[in-house]
Design a protein around this motif. Sequence first.
Motif, PDB file in Angstrom:
ATOM      1  N   PRO A   7       7.487  10.036 -11.231  1.00  0.00           N
ATOM      2  CA  PRO A   7       6.996   9.990 -12.612  1.00  0.00           C
ATOM      3  C   PRO A   7       7.551   8.803 -13.408  1.00  0.00           C
ATOM      4  N   TYR A   8       8.760   8.380 -13.108  1.00  0.00           N
ATOM      5  CA  TYR A   8       9.400   7.280 -13.853  1.00  0.00           C
ATOM      6  C   TYR A   8       8.843   5.910 -13.458  1.00  0.00           C
ATOM      7  N   LYS A   9       8.026   5.883 -12.408  1.00  0.00           N
ATOM      8  CA  LYS A   9       7.264   4.699 -11.973  1.00  0.00           C
ATOM      9  C   LYS A   9       8.097   3.474 -11.610  1.00  0.00           C
ATOM     10  N   ARG A  10       9.229   3.727 -11.010  1.00  0.00           N
ATOM     11  CA  ARG A  10       9.930   2.625 -10.336  1.00  0.00           C
ATOM     12  C   ARG A  10      10.750   3.190  -9.192  1.00  0.00           C
ATOM     13  N   ILE A  11      10.927   2.347  -8.164  1.00  0.00           N
ATOM     14  CA  ILE A  11      11.783   2.746  -7.048  1.00  0.00           C
ATOM     15  C   ILE A  11      13.224   2.480  -7.463  1.00  0.00           C
ATOM     16  N   GLY A  12      14.116   3.392  -7.102  1.00  0.00           N
ATOM     17  CA  GLY A  12      15.509   3.244  -7.514  1.00  0.00           C
ATOM     18  C   GLY A  12      16.240   2.166  -6.726  1.00  0.00           C
ATOM     19  N   GLN A  13      17.376   1.752  -7.261  1.00  0.00           N
ATOM     20  CA  GLN A  13      18.242   0.763  -6.617  1.00  0.00           C
ATOM     21  C   GLN A  13      19.594   1.421  -6.324  1.00  0.00           C
ATOM     22  N   GLU A  54       0.834  -1.209   0.000  1.00  0.00           N
ATOM     23  CA  GLU A  54       0.000   0.000   0.000  1.00  0.00           C
ATOM     24  C   GLU A  54       0.871   1.263   0.000  1.00  0.00           C
ATOM     25  N   LYS A  55       1.873   1.258   0.900  1.00  0.00           N
ATOM     26  CA  LYS A  55       2.748   2.437   1.000  1.00  0.00           C
ATOM     27  C   LYS A  55       3.572   2.605  -0.284  1.00  0.00           C
ATOM     28  N   LYS A  56       3.933   1.475  -0.871  1.00  0.00           N
ATOM     29  CA  LYS A  56       4.721   1.514  -2.103  1.00  0.00           C
ATOM     30  C   LYS A  56       3.906   2.162  -3.235  1.00  0.00           C
ATOM     31  N   LYS A  57       2.610   1.795  -3.287  1.00  0.00           N
ATOM     32  CA  LYS A  57       1.715   2.371  -4.296  1.00  0.00           C
ATOM     33  C   LYS A  57       1.642   3.892  -4.144  1.00  0.00           C
ATOM     34  N   GLU A  58       1.544   4.354  -2.901  1.00  0.00           N
ATOM     35  CA  GLU A  58       1.489   5.797  -2.627  1.00  0.00           C
ATOM     36  C   GLU A  58       2.796   6.466  -3.043  1.00  0.00           C
ATOM     37  N   LEU A  59       3.904   5.798  -2.713  1.00  0.00           N
ATOM     38  CA  LEU A  59       5.222   6.354  -3.040  1.00  0.00           C
ATOM     39  C   LEU A  59       5.382   6.491  -4.559  1.00  0.00           C
ATOM     40  N   LEU A  60       4.912   5.483  -5.293  1.00  0.00           N
ATOM     41  CA  LEU A  60       5.081   5.506  -6.760  1.00  0.00           C
ATOM     42  C   LEU A  60       4.340   6.690  -7.402  1.00  0.00           C
ATOM     43  N   LYS A  61       3.328   7.195  -6.701  1.00  0.00           N
ATOM     44  CA  LYS A  61       2.617   8.380  -7.224  1.00  0.00           C
ATOM     45  C   LYS A  61       3.552   9.597  -7.265  1.00  0.00           C
ATOM     46  N   LEU A  62       4.611   9.546  -6.437  1.00  0.00           N
ATOM     47  CA  LEU A  62       5.558  10.675  -6.383  1.00  0.00           C
ATOM     48  C   LEU A  62       6.729  10.501  -7.352  1.00  0.00           C
TER      49      LEU A  62
END
Length: 279
Positions: A233-239, A223-231
């Motif tokens: 634009p590139y739609k992935r969390i970095g590594q 759920e939190k990840k979905k919210e974070l992805l809204k912030l």
Amino acid sequence: MLLVNPEHFLSLLMSTENTTQTVVVTGASSGIGQGIAIAFGKKGANVIVNYHSDEEGATHTLKQIEQAGGKGLVYQADVSKEEEVISMFDKTITTFGGLDVLINNAGIQKDSDFSHMTLDQWRKVIDTNLTGQFLCAREAIRHFEEKQNESSDKSIGNIIFISSVHDIIPWAGHVNYASSKGGILMLMKSLALEMAPKKIRINGISPGAIATDINDDVWKDEEKKKELLKLIPYKRIGQPEDIAKVAVWLASEESDYITGTTIYVDGGMTLYPGFVDNG
Ligand code: NAD
């Protein structure tokens, strides 16, 4: 017409070759620091793997560096303690004969809404994130100034401050963290101005959301990840590797004319994502 100087062109080509750099990476037992340390190991560098309390993590980092063809040592030091920082840099110089790059990475969060934030939470974050980066930068600069070469046309030393998008994006409930990162931005720029005539390059990397221990409560929760992805634009969390590749380049001759700059490695987080379908 401006003609290409063949000697200059040749030196540009040669600059892509591996040269052995000695690199101190603070907070290298996990996350972004670990990723950066290993990436320098792949370039054949000597890497000082600084850690605070996780010796096992630091040893794992060193093993990966050695497997990749680099060398190094693990070194326990709290970056907010002056004597420990001075000893770490002394050890670096005596072991590897010099220093080329400092990656000022160690950082923490101690979150609280403002009225409940304790002085201890404020101080711990400022001491580690801002004072720690000052202390390490000062020791690196002292060494770089000793190897000053008047005739050098290229950088004789590099410092990279790992800051955060929160050096420009305000963050409610994290005032201590955002203040430390905002401080890093002006520390980096002011130092860059002071050091440019000495051919010492100072830059920053400001990560967006990178999946590490510091934020695993967010990216491990759907759920939190979905919210974070809204912030993002590139739609992935970095590594960590996304940051590591930039750090290696920013510390190389390839980027020799860059100083006093922050590179935002954030999948567009600083682009005001709310405006993508609004306003
Ligand atoms: P992390 O928790 O995995 O790494 C932080 C490292 O700093 C750890 O290895 C920790 O042991 C070390 N450290 C903490 N206090 C220290 C001290 N006093 N002395 C020496 N080392 C100390 O988290 P990370 O995400 O890899 O964070 C690395 C840097 O990146 C931090 O400065 C952080 O603020 C910044 N950053 C991270 C993100 C992200 O999304 N992960 C985003 C922006 C900025």
